[in-house]
Design a protein around this motif. Structure first.
Motif, PDB file in Angstrom:
ATOM      1  N   PHE A 128      -2.429   2.155   2.825  1.00  0.00           N
ATOM      2  CA  PHE A 128      -1.570   3.322   2.609  1.00  0.00           C
ATOM      3  C   PHE A 128      -1.664   4.325   3.757  1.00  0.00           C
ATOM      4  O   PHE A 128      -1.085   5.410   3.670  1.00  0.00           O
ATOM      5  CB  PHE A 128      -1.883   4.044   1.294  1.00  0.00           C
ATOM      6  CG  PHE A 128      -1.764   3.202   0.063  1.00  0.00           C
ATOM      7  CD1 PHE A 128      -0.527   2.772  -0.389  1.00  0.00           C
ATOM      8  CD2 PHE A 128      -2.892   2.848  -0.660  1.00  0.00           C
ATOM      9  CE1 PHE A 128      -0.419   2.005  -1.539  1.00  0.00           C
ATOM     10  CE2 PHE A 128      -2.800   2.081  -1.804  1.00  0.00           C
ATOM     11  CZ  PHE A 128      -1.556   1.652  -2.246  1.00  0.00           C
ATOM     12  N   CYS A 292      -2.857  -6.947  -0.408  1.00  0.00           N
ATOM     13  CA  CYS A 292      -1.415  -7.116  -0.232  1.00  0.00           C
ATOM     14  C   CYS A 292      -1.091  -8.468   0.408  1.00  0.00           C
ATOM     15  O   CYS A 292      -0.017  -9.024   0.164  1.00  0.00           O
ATOM     16  CB  CYS A 292      -0.853  -5.980   0.616  1.00  0.00           C
ATOM     17  SG  CYS A 292      -0.732  -4.414  -0.284  1.00  0.00           S
ATOM     18  N   PRO A 303      -6.634  -1.818  -4.748  1.00  0.00           N
ATOM     19  CA  PRO A 303      -6.806  -1.156  -3.443  1.00  0.00           C
ATOM     20  C   PRO A 303      -7.734  -1.937  -2.531  1.00  0.00           C
ATOM     21  O   PRO A 303      -8.703  -2.560  -2.985  1.00  0.00           O
ATOM     22  CB  PRO A 303      -7.402   0.201  -3.812  1.00  0.00           C
ATOM     23  CG  PRO A 303      -7.967   0.034  -5.174  1.00  0.00           C
ATOM     24  CD  PRO A 303      -7.140  -1.002  -5.862  1.00  0.00           C
ATOM     25  N   THR A 317      -6.197   3.684  -6.475  1.00  0.00           N
ATOM     26  CA  THR A 317      -4.736   3.551  -6.546  1.00  0.00           C
ATOM     27  C   THR A 317      -4.332   2.092  -6.500  1.00  0.00           C
ATOM     28  O   THR A 317      -4.551   1.397  -5.503  1.00  0.00           O
ATOM     29  CB  THR A 317      -4.071   4.325  -5.397  1.00  0.00           C
ATOM     30  OG1 THR A 317      -4.457   5.708  -5.489  1.00  0.00           O
ATOM     31  CG2 THR A 317      -2.557   4.230  -5.472  1.00  0.00           C
ATOM     32  N   ARG A 319      -1.194  -0.907  -7.170  1.00  0.00           N
ATOM     33  CA  ARG A 319       0.252  -1.068  -7.016  1.00  0.00           C
ATOM     34  C   ARG A 319       0.742  -1.942  -8.164  1.00  0.00           C
ATOM     35  O   ARG A 319       0.185  -3.014  -8.412  1.00  0.00           O
ATOM     36  CB  ARG A 319       0.592  -1.722  -5.682  1.00  0.00           C
ATOM     37  CG  ARG A 319       0.161  -0.926  -4.474  1.00  0.00           C
ATOM     38  CD  ARG A 319       0.565  -1.594  -3.181  1.00  0.00           C
ATOM     39  NE  ARG A 319       1.994  -1.502  -2.969  1.00  0.00           N
ATOM     40  CZ  ARG A 319       2.567  -1.089  -1.835  1.00  0.00           C
ATOM     41  NH1 ARG A 319       1.820  -0.730  -0.814  1.00  0.00           N
ATOM     42  NH2 ARG A 319       3.870  -1.046  -1.717  1.00  0.00           N
ATOM     43  N   ARG A 326       5.953  -0.126 -12.931  1.00  0.00           N
ATOM     44  CA  ARG A 326       4.999   0.980 -12.889  1.00  0.00           C
ATOM     45  C   ARG A 326       5.262   1.959 -14.024  1.00  0.00           C
ATOM     46  O   ARG A 326       4.345   2.386 -14.732  1.00  0.00           O
ATOM     47  CB  ARG A 326       5.078   1.673 -11.528  1.00  0.00           C
ATOM     48  CG  ARG A 326       3.944   2.639 -11.216  1.00  0.00           C
ATOM     49  CD  ARG A 326       4.324   4.095 -11.483  1.00  0.00           C
ATOM     50  NE  ARG A 326       5.560   4.530 -10.906  1.00  0.00           N
ATOM     51  CZ  ARG A 326       5.711   4.993  -9.656  1.00  0.00           C
ATOM     52  NH1 ARG A 326       4.716   5.010  -8.812  1.00  0.00           N
ATOM     53  NH2 ARG A 326       6.896   5.435  -9.259  1.00  0.00           N
ATOM     54  N   ALA A 370       5.853   1.838  -1.664  1.00  0.00           N
ATOM     55  CA  ALA A 370       4.625   2.409  -2.227  1.00  0.00           C
ATOM     56  C   ALA A 370       4.945   3.499  -3.243  1.00  0.00           C
ATOM     57  O   ALA A 370       4.314   3.567  -4.314  1.00  0.00           O
ATOM     58  CB  ALA A 370       3.754   2.964  -1.112  1.00  0.00           C
ATOM     59  N   CYS A 371       5.919   4.324  -2.943  1.00  0.00           N
ATOM     60  CA  CYS A 371       6.296   5.392  -3.868  1.00  0.00           C
ATOM     61  C   CYS A 371       6.769   4.844  -5.216  1.00  0.00           C
ATOM     62  O   CYS A 371       6.575   5.481  -6.253  1.00  0.00           O
ATOM     63  CB  CYS A 371       7.383   6.269  -3.256  1.00  0.00           C
ATOM     64  SG  CYS A 371       6.823   7.267  -1.852  1.00  0.00           S
ATOM     65  N   GLU A 373       5.633   2.024  -6.547  1.00  0.00           N
ATOM     66  CA  GLU A 373       4.630   1.136  -7.142  1.00  0.00           C
ATOM     67  C   GLU A 373       3.271   1.755  -7.413  1.00  0.00           C
ATOM     68  O   GLU A 373       2.520   1.249  -8.258  1.00  0.00           O
ATOM     69  CB  GLU A 373       4.428  -0.073  -6.219  1.00  0.00           C
ATOM     70  CG  GLU A 373       5.650  -0.945  -6.073  1.00  0.00           C
ATOM     71  CD  GLU A 373       5.466  -2.069  -5.057  1.00  0.00           C
ATOM     72  OE1 GLU A 373       6.388  -2.878  -4.901  1.00  0.00           O
ATOM     73  OE2 GLU A 373       4.384  -2.131  -4.421  1.00  0.00           O
ATOM     74  N   VAL A 374       2.901   2.836  -6.716  1.00  0.00           N
ATOM     75  CA  VAL A 374       1.516   3.307  -6.799  1.00  0.00           C
ATOM     76  C   VAL A 374       1.216   3.973  -8.140  1.00  0.00           C
ATOM     77  O   VAL A 374       2.060   4.639  -8.735  1.00  0.00           O
ATOM     78  CB  VAL A 374       1.170   4.284  -5.659  1.00  0.00           C
ATOM     79  CG1 VAL A 374       1.150   3.574  -4.322  1.00  0.00           C
ATOM     80  CG2 VAL A 374       2.119   5.484  -5.639  1.00  0.00           C
ATOM     81  N   SER A 376      -2.477   5.785  -9.848  1.00  0.00           N
ATOM     82  CA  SER A 376      -3.911   6.072  -9.758  1.00  0.00           C
ATOM     83  C   SER A 376      -4.498   6.160 -11.159  1.00  0.00           C
ATOM     84  O   SER A 376      -3.924   6.802 -12.043  1.00  0.00           O
ATOM     85  CB  SER A 376      -4.146   7.381  -9.003  1.00  0.00           C
ATOM     86  OG  SER A 376      -3.692   7.275  -7.666  1.00  0.00           O
TER      87      SER A 376
END
Length: 405
Positions: A128, A292, A303, A317, A319, A326, A370-371, A373-374, A376
């Motif tokens: 990230f 990934c 992560p 965090t 994914r 998500r 990422a926005c 899928e992430v 935390s």
């Protein structure tokens, strides 16, 4: 329901104190320090010295020793740490500063506030953090510096980024707001660039009881300039060589943070142990990828820790892959009383206030993915192992297409 209001990085929110697994519980986190904090406050109150003083200078020296740098300058917030660093480096109109889009607003906000242009770079899928090769493509004659963010408690590829900066005569300011205690090849975040910028916001690994921050540097001249800029560019009193700001650090925060600083590495160690528990429980599921690179056909990615890095897990965090997946998992965690956070739902290059810099035409597909899928999940040092099991059970139930018992 007993809800306690909390301000998280500028956003009003709340958590249910009866929640089975809260994302964080600040009162619980600070409970072991309460007696010593009360004693420190009583001494502070009796001292009559409410601006500056020994608690500020002692805290600066202790953090400098911890980080392995020559100088630290404590300030009013992590945002002001970034702003002060750029002011000390004479960033202004006509300048460009390269920074990631996948970060908290302040990273680019301080560049804009000085009349300069934030130039948004792409991130790497695994960490990230900023992609060094993408940085080099975005350098122009107006580029003055680079702000790599050590996101979620893991350092960016600072060696490669610093080499690019040196090649082009640029400064590096490390945004280490989430990464105190993080290391690369044994060397601390905040000890590589012209400045490191830290936050001691209550949610951080080293957390105050309010806003506060700090800049680190190995350059005595930059440190001296930062100290002058911290108090309106004034030295001596009422004589101003620069136009600075009021970035003073509250000494009461210094007194309280000094109590917690000696426990920082142990606290980070607990976060790392809890992260390992998550990896052990979730990593064996067939729908879960450990990186990934192995994510093809998987629904959840854990992560990664980049080579040479010591990850502090300010956030853990994951994914969650697949259209809308998500948000469906979020709904299930919420229903089960499990805390969670989305850092961040929108890249800065997509924010309306930065259209003046991007023209709405910047495309960063890895950031944008990422926005979507992430997510935390709880990773605080005080989380119990049975609570980690509960979080994992709910996630595994989601992956199995049902709900955990």
């Amino acid at each position: 329901m007993n809800e306690i209001g909390v301000v998280i990085r500028g956003e009003s929110c709340s958590f249910d104190a009866s929640m089975s697994v809260p994302l964080l519980n600040l009162a619980e986190h600070n409970r072991p320090y309460q007696d010593r904090m009360r004693e420190a406050f009583d001494r502070f109150l009796a001292s009559g010295q409410y601006i500056g003083g020994d608690q500020v200078t002692l805290f600066e020296k202790e953090v400098a020793s911890y980080l392995g740098v020559s100088e630290c300058v404590a300030v009013s917030s992590g945002t002001d740490a970034l702003l002060l660093a750029l002011m000390a480096l004479d960033v202004g109109p006509g300048d460009e500063v390269i920074c990631p889009s996948f970060t908290f607003f302040a990273t680019a906000g301080v560049v804009h506030r000085l009349g300069a242009k934030p130039v948004f770079a792409e991130i790497l899928e695994g960490s990230f953090n900023m992609d060094p090769e993408d940085i080099e493509h975005r350098i122009t004659p107006r580029t003055k510096g680079i702000i790599p963010v050590h996101l979620f408690g893991q350092m960016a590829n600072i060696g490669r980024i610093q080499a690019i900066a040196d090649k082009h005569g640029l400064f590096v300011v490390e945004d280490a707001a989430q990464a105190i205690g993080a290391r690369h090849n044994g060397k601390h975040a905040g000890s590589f660039g012209a400045f490191g910028a830290f936050s001691f916001y209550p949610t951080k690994n080293l957390s105050g009881l309010g806003d506060s921050g700090l800049v680190s540097t190995n350059d005595p001249k930059l440190a001296a300039k930062a100290r002058i800029l911290r108090v309106h560019g004034m030295d001596p009193v009422y004589y101003h060589s620069h136009v600075g700001g009021n970035f003073r650090f509250d000494p009461i925060q210094g007194a309280l943070l000094r109590i917690k600083l000696p426990d920082l590495d142990a606290s980070i160690g607990l976060r790392q142990e809890r992260a390992a528990c998550y990896v052990s429980r979730l990593g064996s599921h067939p729908a879960v990828a450990l990186s990934c690179e192995d994510a093809a056909g998987k629904r959840l990615v854990l992560p990664e820790t980049s080579p040479g890095n010591a990850h502090t897990f300010n956030q853990f965090t994951i994914r969650v892959r697949g259209e809308g997946a998500r948000d469906r998992l979020v709904a299930q965690l919420k229903a089960a009383g499990i805390g969670h956070g989305i850092y961040y739902p929108l890249g800065l290059h997509q924010q309306e206030c930065f259209c003046c810099h991007t023209g709405g035409s910047v495309s960063l597909p890895i950031t944008e993915a990422a926005c979507r899928e992430v997510l935390s999940i709880p990773i605080v040092p005080e989380i119990k192992l049975e609570q980690i099991d509960e979080v994992c059970d709910r996630i595994i139930g989601f992956l199995d297409g049902g709900s955990a018992a």
